[in-house]
Design an enzyme around this catalytic site. Sequence first.
Site, PDB file in Angstrom:
ATOM      1  N   GLY A  84      54.018  13.031  41.940  1.00 25.49           N
ATOM      2  CA  GLY A  84      52.776  12.552  41.354  1.00 25.49           C
ATOM      3  C   GLY A  84      52.980  11.936  39.992  1.00 25.49           C
ATOM      4  O   GLY A  84      52.461  10.850  39.697  1.00 25.49           O
TER       5      GLY A  84
ATOM      6  N   SER B 109      54.679  13.988  55.340  1.00 22.83           N
ATOM      7  CA  SER B 109      56.044  14.512  55.287  1.00 22.83           C
ATOM      8  C   SER B 109      56.711  14.376  56.642  1.00 22.83           C
ATOM      9  O   SER B 109      56.036  14.382  57.685  1.00 22.83           O
ATOM     10  CB  SER B 109      56.009  15.994  54.884  1.00 22.83           C
ATOM     11  OG  SER B 109      57.275  16.606  55.083  1.00 22.83           O
TER      12      SER B 109
ATOM     13  N   GLY C 216      56.678  16.089  39.349  1.00 21.38           N
ATOM     14  CA  GLY C 216      57.244  15.632  40.611  1.00 21.38           C
ATOM     15  C   GLY C 216      56.871  14.223  41.020  1.00 21.38           C
ATOM     16  O   GLY C 216      56.833  13.297  40.209  1.00 21.38           O
TER      17      GLY C 216
ATOM     18  N   GLY D  36      47.573  15.797  41.913  1.00 21.44           N
ATOM     19  CA  GLY D  36      48.833  16.509  41.703  1.00 21.44           C
ATOM     20  C   GLY D  36      49.776  15.724  40.827  1.00 21.44           C
ATOM     21  O   GLY D  36      50.968  15.609  41.118  1.00 21.44           O
ATOM     22  N   ALA D  37      49.249  15.205  39.712  1.00 19.68           N
ATOM     23  CA  ALA D  37      49.974  14.194  38.945  1.00 19.68           C
ATOM     24  C   ALA D  37      50.729  14.723  37.739  1.00 19.68           C
ATOM     25  O   ALA D  37      51.271  13.928  36.976  1.00 19.68           O
ATOM     26  CB  ALA D  37      48.982  13.115  38.482  1.00 19.68           C
ATOM     27  N   ASN D  38      50.800  16.035  37.556  1.00 16.82           N
ATOM     28  CA  ASN D  38      51.435  16.514  36.326  1.00 16.82           C
ATOM     29  C   ASN D  38      52.925  16.785  36.462  1.00 16.82           C
ATOM     30  O   ASN D  38      53.568  17.197  35.500  1.00 16.82           O
ATOM     31  CB  ASN D  38      50.709  17.752  35.775  1.00 16.82           C
ATOM     32  CG  ASN D  38      50.670  18.899  36.758  1.00 16.82           C
ATOM     33  OD1 ASN D  38      51.277  18.824  37.821  1.00 16.82           O
ATOM     34  ND2 ASN D  38      49.952  19.951  36.418  1.00 16.82           N
TER      35      ASN D  38
ATOM     36  N   TYR E  59      52.601  24.425  57.118  1.00 15.62           N
ATOM     37  CA  TYR E  59      52.894  23.193  56.384  1.00 15.62           C
ATOM     38  C   TYR E  59      52.966  22.007  57.337  1.00 15.62           C
ATOM     39  O   TYR E  59      52.391  20.941  57.070  1.00 15.62           O
ATOM     40  CB  TYR E  59      54.205  23.340  55.618  1.00 15.62           C
ATOM     41  CG  TYR E  59      54.559  22.125  54.791  1.00 15.62           C
ATOM     42  CD1 TYR E  59      53.782  21.754  53.703  1.00 15.62           C
ATOM     43  CD2 TYR E  59      55.673  21.344  55.099  1.00 15.62           C
ATOM     44  CE1 TYR E  59      54.096  20.638  52.944  1.00 15.62           C
ATOM     45  CE2 TYR E  59      56.003  20.228  54.342  1.00 15.62           C
ATOM     46  CZ  TYR E  59      55.213  19.876  53.264  1.00 15.62           C
ATOM     47  OH  TYR E  59      55.526  18.762  52.514  1.00 15.62           O
TER      48      TYR E  59
END
Length: 307
Positions: free
Chosen positions: A31, A142, A29, A25-27, A170
């Site tokens: 990440g 979280s 935020g 999820g690095a693209n 979640y």
Amino acid sequence: MTTPSPTWHVTDIPDQTGRTAVVTGANSGLGLATVEALAGAGAHVVLAVRDPERGAAAAARVHGSVEVRRLDLADLASVREFAAAWRGDLDLLVNNAGVMNIPESATKDGFETQFGTNHLGHFALTNLLLPHLTDRVVTVSSGAHRMPGNPRIHFDNLNLTGEYAPMKAYSQSKLANLLFTLELQRRLTESNSRVRALAAHPGWAATNLQSHDGSPLRRALLLIGNRLFAQDNRAGALPTLYAAVQDLPGASYVGPDGLGEMRGAPTLVGRSPAAADPSAARRLWTVSEELTGIAFPLSAVTAGTRP
């Protein structure tokens, strides 16, 4: 052991030259902030992303050694493909990607999307990459793992069929992240591996996760909260980075040191009793192996063991 500093920043990251990291999820935020910090300290960082074009656009803004590889955590075939293509050592795996409070839906393999993406996808990825890992796994959880309503793992209905609520799903997935870390560390220790499993949470960080909330009212409130209370993504990434580079015990949990752990400098934090239950952690592991068809691969004679 490293003592948390109230002024710990990315400039305190030790030299990462020669190390390789994968960040899911690095693209955007948290990440992307994690990638920027690790690459800036000298690491070679692989951006593991669902959309390679967006990943390439993000990578182009990073100063340092980076590359982009496709990974869809909501598709176990994609997870297997990513892991099968890996060659050589991997020093650090950051399980960062996630979805939050989305409307009810299912992954390609039929799992409830938040549980399937946030937990099962990372469970599969970690176990498939473990033979290559030399240092540590950091999984982003979280504070929602302890939300009101006594979050628990619904072993009798993991997909929450007929009782789905976005926040309930979640919270279950984030609780699963912590139980996964607990049981992974137990297995690593039992296997005499020098690899460590740790977890972190960002506090309240302003990212694009909130914009996908399934409730329009809650989405609006979260966006207001982002403006009033949240840290930016770089501050939110500090607990993950602290867990990734500091000398901490396995199964440590890192979060912000401020009021309610919503913001502040990274430090060791507590977790709910449900997140510290070793029996639930072992049961979740067994169920996760059954659902994904992927098992813990290490023994005391594999690469990555203590001398």
